[in-house]
Design an enzyme around this catalytic site. Structure first.
Site, PDB file in Angstrom:
ATOM      1  N   HIS A 157       0.816  -1.218   0.000  1.00 36.69           N
ATOM      2  CA  HIS A 157       0.000   0.000   0.000  1.00 36.69           C
ATOM      3  C   HIS A 157       0.848   1.267   0.000  1.00 36.69           C
ATOM      4  O   HIS A 157       0.338   2.349  -0.266  1.00 36.69           O
ATOM      5  CB  HIS A 157      -0.921   0.016   1.228  1.00 36.69           C
ATOM      6  N   ASP A 364       3.590   9.421  -0.632  1.00 34.48           N
ATOM      7  CA  ASP A 364       2.445   8.609  -0.211  1.00 34.48           C
ATOM      8  C   ASP A 364       2.184   7.535  -1.245  1.00 34.48           C
ATOM      9  O   ASP A 364       2.257   7.811  -2.455  1.00 34.48           O
ATOM     10  CB  ASP A 364       1.198   9.504  -0.076  1.00 34.48           C
TER      11      ASP A 364
HETATM   12  P1  ADP Z   1      -3.012   6.327   5.321  1.00 35.23           P
HETATM   13  O1  ADP Z   1      -3.414   4.967   4.928  1.00 35.23           O
HETATM   14  O2  ADP Z   1      -1.554   6.565   5.239  1.00 35.23           O
HETATM   15  O3  ADP Z   1      -3.547   6.765   6.645  1.00 35.23           O
HETATM   16  P2  ADP Z   1      -4.877   7.365   3.248  1.00 35.23           P
HETATM   17  O4  ADP Z   1      -5.178   8.773   2.879  1.00 35.23           O
HETATM   18  O5  ADP Z   1      -4.621   6.468   2.103  1.00 35.23           O
HETATM   19  O6  ADP Z   1      -3.645   7.393   4.277  1.00 35.23           O
HETATM   20  O7  ADP Z   1      -6.085   6.750   4.050  1.00 35.23           O
HETATM   21  C1  ADP Z   1      -6.548   7.321   5.223  1.00 35.23           C
HETATM   22  C2  ADP Z   1      -7.960   6.848   5.452  1.00 35.23           C
HETATM   23  O8  ADP Z   1      -8.294   7.150   6.811  1.00 35.23           O
HETATM   24  C3  ADP Z   1      -8.977   7.565   4.581  1.00 35.23           C
HETATM   25  O9  ADP Z   1      -9.994   6.675   4.193  1.00 35.23           O
HETATM   26  C4  ADP Z   1      -9.526   8.652   5.486  1.00 35.23           C
HETATM   27  O10 ADP Z   1     -10.869   8.991   5.258  1.00 35.23           O
HETATM   28  C5  ADP Z   1      -9.390   8.026   6.846  1.00 35.23           C
HETATM   29  N1  ADP Z   1      -9.129   9.099   7.801  1.00 35.23           N
HETATM   30  C6  ADP Z   1      -8.111   9.973   7.793  1.00 35.23           C
HETATM   31  N2  ADP Z   1      -8.255  10.868   8.799  1.00 35.23           N
HETATM   32  C7  ADP Z   1      -9.376  10.546   9.426  1.00 35.23           C
HETATM   33  C8  ADP Z   1     -10.082  11.099  10.539  1.00 35.23           C
HETATM   34  N3  ADP Z   1      -9.646  12.180  11.172  1.00 35.23           N
HETATM   35  N4  ADP Z   1     -11.197  10.496  10.927  1.00 35.23           N
HETATM   36  C9  ADP Z   1     -11.642   9.397  10.288  1.00 35.23           C
HETATM   37  N5  ADP Z   1     -11.036   8.848   9.234  1.00 35.23           N
HETATM   38  C10 ADP Z   1      -9.920   9.401   8.800  1.00 35.23           C
HETATM   39  O1  F6P Z   2      -1.504   2.570   4.238  1.00 36.37           O
HETATM   40  C1  F6P Z   2      -0.477   2.587   5.134  1.00 36.37           C
HETATM   41  C2  F6P Z   2      -0.845   2.122   6.547  1.00 36.37           C
HETATM   42  O2  F6P Z   2       0.264   1.697   7.229  1.00 36.37           O
HETATM   43  C3  F6P Z   2      -1.846   1.024   6.588  1.00 36.37           C
HETATM   44  O3  F6P Z   2      -1.244  -0.210   6.540  1.00 36.37           O
HETATM   45  C4  F6P Z   2      -2.568   1.331   7.845  1.00 36.37           C
HETATM   46  O4  F6P Z   2      -3.915   1.015   7.755  1.00 36.37           O
HETATM   47  C5  F6P Z   2      -2.455   2.831   7.998  1.00 36.37           C
HETATM   48  O5  F6P Z   2      -1.321   3.197   7.297  1.00 36.37           O
HETATM   49  C6  F6P Z   2      -2.520   3.262   9.429  1.00 36.37           C
HETATM   50  O6  F6P Z   2      -1.393   2.887  10.183  1.00 36.37           O
HETATM   51  P1  F6P Z   2      -1.454   1.961  11.476  1.00 36.37           P
HETATM   52  O7  F6P Z   2      -2.051   0.675  11.070  1.00 36.37           O
HETATM   53  O8  F6P Z   2      -0.038   1.874  11.911  1.00 36.37           O
HETATM   54  O9  F6P Z   2      -2.333   2.684  12.466  1.00 36.37           O
END
Ligand code: ADP
Ligand code: F6P
Length: 472
Positions: A157, A364
């Site tokens: 991912h 990212d």
């Molecule tokens: P990562 O996997 O690195 O956290 P992404 O942007 O790919 O980054 O995915 C983050 C996911 O978590 C998204 O679906 C987003 O809506 C959710 N998310 C991020 N911040 C919040 C928040 N403050 N409250 C709820 N969901 C969140």
């Molecule tokens: O997409 C990257 C990622 O590490 C996912 O594997 C995971 O859902 C997300 O970021 C949040 O991180 P963590 O699982 O360490 O809370």
């Protein structure tokens, strides 16, 4: 009967009254499984002091969730240690932040072995196994050592850096080549797949034919599967969520000011501090906007036991406070900074109410927030996405305002451009991106990956039957 077995560190266990949690993997796999059946196996999210750790099973709709707790030691070495203090920074091009210890590496391998041991009792010979993310790179090897000949796929991912950087990973030669035990290794972008292929060629002496690598008797396929969102469903949710009392309350509290939104886990890869400084530059260079715009940064805390995340939290809080002190007025706070997770409905409504979405990670894998922001917009009067060129999502969101997050002037200029963009241009940009996101949605991602995994590599042409849109 053969079944689909998904394995990941995080599992979105359907429990009542669970608080929302930020994290792309859970959101993506959850969306992908909506119309499927099978098993989802992984960590329960709990740390236990018990010595005998049994798996827990919950059946919901057509999915069986099997989870296990981690011991304190495993959690520290595998999750906080090797996964998040070594692999995470290096794969995000931040070799400077990596803190390696042999003990953490052995904890990482031990937990992967533990997962394989538990899966051994669950797996049937024909089951299709789909492993997710950097926590579980050596899992296929551990399964093969137990005699499993299943088709096993891996999807990363997060980004895959070039071999020049991957080789900075201590013991990379033990870990990265173990990905060759998978039948299919999937990446978010062409650059990630290319970087991995270059590693296999340079470090392992392997050569590919059309991204198929032959190792001993087996063929490993490397390919690109940009992860999507539930685009249509999220668009509907955003439309409905405009009416949520909390969303209305937030929007009314702006007193007519334009809203800019940022939503990220509190992680150094997300570039939140750079973004705050770019917003400050915007207020400096475009003073007419002072008092007319509010930037809401939602940043739930993440990985709070890791020192780099503690420092980050302190730094971002200080930057937001300093900028508010310098530019705020008694009746205007430029930045609203909150460390909360919100429900998907609330997030969708807030995205829709924002004239600009700032998604400016330094690096990212994909960034689902960028896609969610676009999906949530009112097509008749959409907001504008300002997106880092270093997010995987930039490939599919070419019609966004693409910026270099390291250049505060370019981000500041893009914020101004987004806020003053004419309606026709906003509509054109939104429509172009939305169309791509509807095509490459989360079902499409899962179906493409699973159909590629099911087919023997020799019969696998370049997935012409299921083309990607907007990634060239
Ligand atoms: P990562 O996997 O690195 O956290 P992404 O942007 O790919 O980054 O995915 C983050 C996911 O978590 C998204 O679906 C987003 O809506 C959710 N998310 C991020 N911040 C919040 C928040 N403050 N409250 C709820 N969901 C969140
Ligand atoms: O997409 C990257 C990622 O590490 C996912 O594997 C995971 O859902 C997300 O970021 C949040 O991180 P963590 O699982 O360490 O809370």
């Amino acid at each position: 009967m053969a079944q689909l077995v998904i394995v990941s560190n995080r599992v979105a266990i359907p429990e009542k009254n669970t608080k929302p949690r930020a994290g792309g993997l859970e959101v993506a796999v959850n969306g992908a499984l909506k119309h499927k059946s099978g098993i989802w196996f992984g960590w329960s999210g709990k740390v236990t002091t018990r010595t005998k750790i049994a798996t827990q099973k919950v059946v919901h709709d057509k999915i069986t969730y099997i989870t296990l707790d981690l011991s304190k030691e495993d959690h520290q070495e595998y999750y906080n240690g090797f996964a998040n203090r070594v692999l995470w920074p290096i794969l995000h091009y931040r070799v400077d932040l990596a803190e390696f210890s042999r003990r953490d590496l052995s904890g990482y391998l031990r937990v992967n072995d533990h997962f394989a041991r538990e899966l051994h009792d669950v797996l049937g010979p024909e089951d299709l196994v789909w492993v997710h993310d950097y926590h579980l790179m050596p899992l296929a090897k551990a399964l093969r050592e137990r005699g499993h000949k299943n088709r096993i796929g891996f999807f990363l991912h997060i980004p895959c850096p070039p071999p020049e950087m991957l080789t900075a990973l201590p013991h990379h030669e033990r870990l990265i080549p173990s990905l060759c035990e998978y039948d299919l290794v999937g990446f978010q972008t062409g650059d990630d797949a290319f970087n991995f292929s270059r590693y296999l060629t340079r470090e392992c002496g392997l050569h590919s034919h059309d991204f198929n690598f032959t190792v001993a008797e087996r063929t490993i396929r490397v390919d690109v599967f940009p992860v999507g969102i539930e685009t249509a469903a999220f668009a509907h949710l955003a439309h409905r969520s405009e009416r949520l009392p909390f969303v209305r309350h937030v929007l009314e509290s702006l007193a007519g000011r334009a809203l800019i939104i940022g939503v990220d886990r509190l992680d150094y890869s997300k570039g939140i501090r750079h973004r705050l400084l770019a917003f400050e530059r915007f207020l400096q260079t475009q003073p007419d906007w002072r008092g007319k715009v509010t930037y809401l940064q939602i940043a739930p805390k993440s990985r709070t036991e890791i020192p780099e995340y503690v420092d980050l939290e302190r730094g971002i809080g200080a930057a937001a406070g300093r900028i508010n002190g310098a530019y705020g007025e008694a009746d205007w706070t430029p930045i609203r900074y909150v460390n909360r997770a919100y429900s998907r409905a609330t997030l969708a409504g807030l995205y829709r109410g924002a004239r600009a979405g700032l998604v400016t990670p330094l690096r990212d894998g994909m960034n689902l927030v960028a896609k969610e922001y676009v999906a949530a917009q009112n097509p008749d009067d959409p907001g504008v996405l300002v997106l880092s060129r270093f997010a995987g999502a930039a490939r599919e969101c070419e019609a966004a305002l693409l910026v270099n997050p390291y250049d505060p002037d370019s981000v500041a200029a893009a914020i101004g451009q987004a806020l003053s963009m004419p309606l026709t241009e906003r509509r054109e940009r939104h429509e172009a991106t939305f169309r791509v996101l509807v095509h490459n949605d989360i079902q499409y991602w899962a179906d493409r990956f699973l159909s590629a995994l099911q087919r023997e590599p020799t019969t696998l042409s370049r997935l012409e039957q299921m083309p990607l849109v907007g990634t060239q």
